[in-house]
Design an enzyme around this catalytic site. Structure first.
Site, PDB file in Angstrom:
ATOM      1  N   GLU A  38       0.832  -1.206   0.000  1.00 59.13           N
ATOM      2  CA  GLU A  38       0.000   0.000   0.000  1.00 59.13           C
ATOM      3  C   GLU A  38       0.866   1.256   0.000  1.00 59.13           C
ATOM      4  O   GLU A  38       0.554   2.230  -0.676  1.00 59.13           O
ATOM      5  CB  GLU A  38      -0.961   0.021   1.193  1.00 59.13           C
ATOM      6  CG  GLU A  38      -2.062  -1.028   1.155  1.00 59.13           C
ATOM      7  CD  GLU A  38      -2.966  -0.935  -0.070  1.00 59.13           C
ATOM      8  OE1 GLU A  38      -3.032   0.130  -0.710  1.00 59.13           O
ATOM      9  OE2 GLU A  38      -3.609  -1.948  -0.398  1.00 59.13           O
ATOM     10  N   TYR A 118      -7.493   6.270   3.656  1.00 59.41           N
ATOM     11  CA  TYR A 118      -7.574   5.229   2.636  1.00 59.41           C
ATOM     12  C   TYR A 118      -6.777   3.999   3.046  1.00 59.41           C
ATOM     13  O   TYR A 118      -7.270   2.867   3.041  1.00 59.41           O
ATOM     14  CB  TYR A 118      -7.066   5.745   1.272  1.00 59.41           C
ATOM     15  CG  TYR A 118      -6.713   4.587   0.368  1.00 59.41           C
ATOM     16  CD1 TYR A 118      -7.707   3.904  -0.319  1.00 59.41           C
ATOM     17  CD2 TYR A 118      -5.396   4.117   0.282  1.00 59.41           C
ATOM     18  CE1 TYR A 118      -7.392   2.801  -1.091  1.00 59.41           C
ATOM     19  CE2 TYR A 118      -5.091   3.009  -0.482  1.00 59.41           C
ATOM     20  CZ  TYR A 118      -6.089   2.352  -1.167  1.00 59.41           C
ATOM     21  OH  TYR A 118      -5.782   1.239  -1.899  1.00 59.41           O
ATOM     22  N   ASP A 136      -9.863   5.659  -2.566  1.00 60.65           N
ATOM     23  CA  ASP A 136      -8.816   6.524  -3.127  1.00 60.65           C
ATOM     24  C   ASP A 136      -9.355   7.161  -4.407  1.00 60.65           C
ATOM     25  O   ASP A 136     -10.554   7.076  -4.700  1.00 60.65           O
ATOM     26  CB  ASP A 136      -7.537   5.716  -3.381  1.00 60.65           C
ATOM     27  CG  ASP A 136      -7.726   4.646  -4.443  1.00 60.65           C
ATOM     28  OD1 ASP A 136      -8.877   4.440  -4.907  1.00 60.65           O
ATOM     29  OD2 ASP A 136      -6.732   4.010  -4.836  1.00 60.65           O
TER      30      ASP A 136
END
Ligand code: ADE
Ligand code: SF4
Length: 338
Positions: A38, A118, A136
């Site tokens: 991520e 997010y 996002d």
């Protein structure tokens, strides 16, 4: 009806979901690879991330290894991905995890450095099975089209509305799959410029497709121009062929990375030197108009803690900022040094 949308999307995802290395751990996902992925994917495309991700996991296979590594080694592994703040955050976050264990709540994930709403929702859903929609820019585009949202998705009120919609649509207990499915839909089907509505598994639920407006949504707002700064960089060449690099202060833009110094830092007059390359480097919130000039040094070389004189072949051991690499290439082409 919302249940039908989720069912259609998850059925498609089960068939066609991307086989990505950070998705190989089964569910719930292992937190360390999910978190590293991520962070890398935050501002970088999947195809670019893949080789970096593989090398990173070889260098730092778990949070303990990462926590114990020197910051310079961490930054060196990140070199080329840009936005180095993310590498510092991973390093600091690994130390927090080594001390206190992995988070298991949204608030716990948010407390790790660099983890915003997010990422917290993505990680809490993927690694802890929490019902949280990860929204996002790609998800906002998909959701705006599905719901026929006319507002611009950079408006806070619109984001709040679409995040609420995503949380209402996601099937309880399967948020991790939902979030990855929305990501894949945005990456492969609901594309920014040319959405492939004809191949879309949720077309029958989509307001934008129904009204023929898919390619017109989401609406855009004109962006403000970014501030521009003029930055002078000196490629200073010593008589023995060494060049000078400067380490940026940790808390500055490009913190901890190596750049060519300002000529004034080396006691050189501002407009001196031979023009090598003028170019623009774009950051998120500003641009540098860089004037790179070549200077041949005579007399004593300035020395200081943040300066280093090295042979061009030796600079690869340092974490170079992108503009440094560009100027270095120009200097090597011009001078045939290496
Ligand atoms: N899988 C999990 N998170 C992802 C992301 N941010 N982008 C692409 N695939 C992912
Ligand atoms: Fe996107 Fe078209 Fe699918 Fe709607 S039908 S979600 S606009 S690809």
């Amino acid at each position: 009806m919302s249940g039908a949308l989720a069912a259609d999307l998850l059925a498609w995802f089960a068939q066609t979901g991307r086989d990505l290395p950070w998705r190989r751990s089964g569910r719930p996902r292992d937190p360390y690879p999910a978190w590293v992925a991520e962070a890398m994917l935050q501002q970088t495309r999947v195809e670019t991330v893949l080789p970096y991700y593989a090398r990173w996991l070889r260098a730092f296979p778990d949070a303990g290894t990462l926590a114990a590594a020197p910051l310079d080694a961490v930054l060196a592994q990140w070199q080329g991905l840009g936005y180095y703040r993310r590498a510092r955050n991973l390093h600091a976050g690994a130390q927090a995890v080594a001390a206190a264990g992995w988070p298991h709540t949204l608030a716990g994930w948010r407390a790790l450095p660099g983890v915003g709403p997010y990422m917290a929702a993505a990680l809490a859903s993927l690694c802890d099975g929490l019902d949280a929609a990860a929204v996002d820019g790609n998800a906002l585009r998909v959701l705006a089209r599905l719901s026929g949202e006319e507002g611009a998705i950079d408006l806070p009120a619109v984001r709040v509305r679409l995040t609420g919609l995503a949380n209402a649509l996601l099937p309880p207990g399967r948020a991790g799959e939902w979030n990855e499915a929305v990501m894949d839909l945005g990456a492969a089907v609901c594309l920014p410029r040319r959405p492939r509505c004809g191949d879309c598994p949720v077309r029958r639920h989509c307001a934008a497709a129904a009204s023929g407006r898919a390619a017109d949504l989401p609406a855009r707002r004109p962006r403000r121009p970014q501030p521009v700064e003029d930055v002078a960089m000196a490629v200073a060449l010593a008589p023995d062929g060494r060049i000078c690099l400067q380490r940026r202060p940790d808390d500055a833009l490009l913190g901890g990375l190596w750049v060519f110094p300002d000529p004034a830092r080396l006691g050189l007059p501002p407009a001196a030197g031979w023009p090598l390359l003028a170019f623009t480097h774009v950051f998120t919130h500003r641009r540098w108009r860089i004037d790179g000039r070549l200077h041949r040094m005579d007399g004593p070389l300035p020395e200081a803690g943040d300066l280093r004189w090295l042979h061009p072949g030796a600079v690869d051991a340092l974490a170079l900022a992108a503009p440094t690499r560009r100027l270095l290439d120009a200097a090597q082409r011009t001078l045939q040094i290496g």
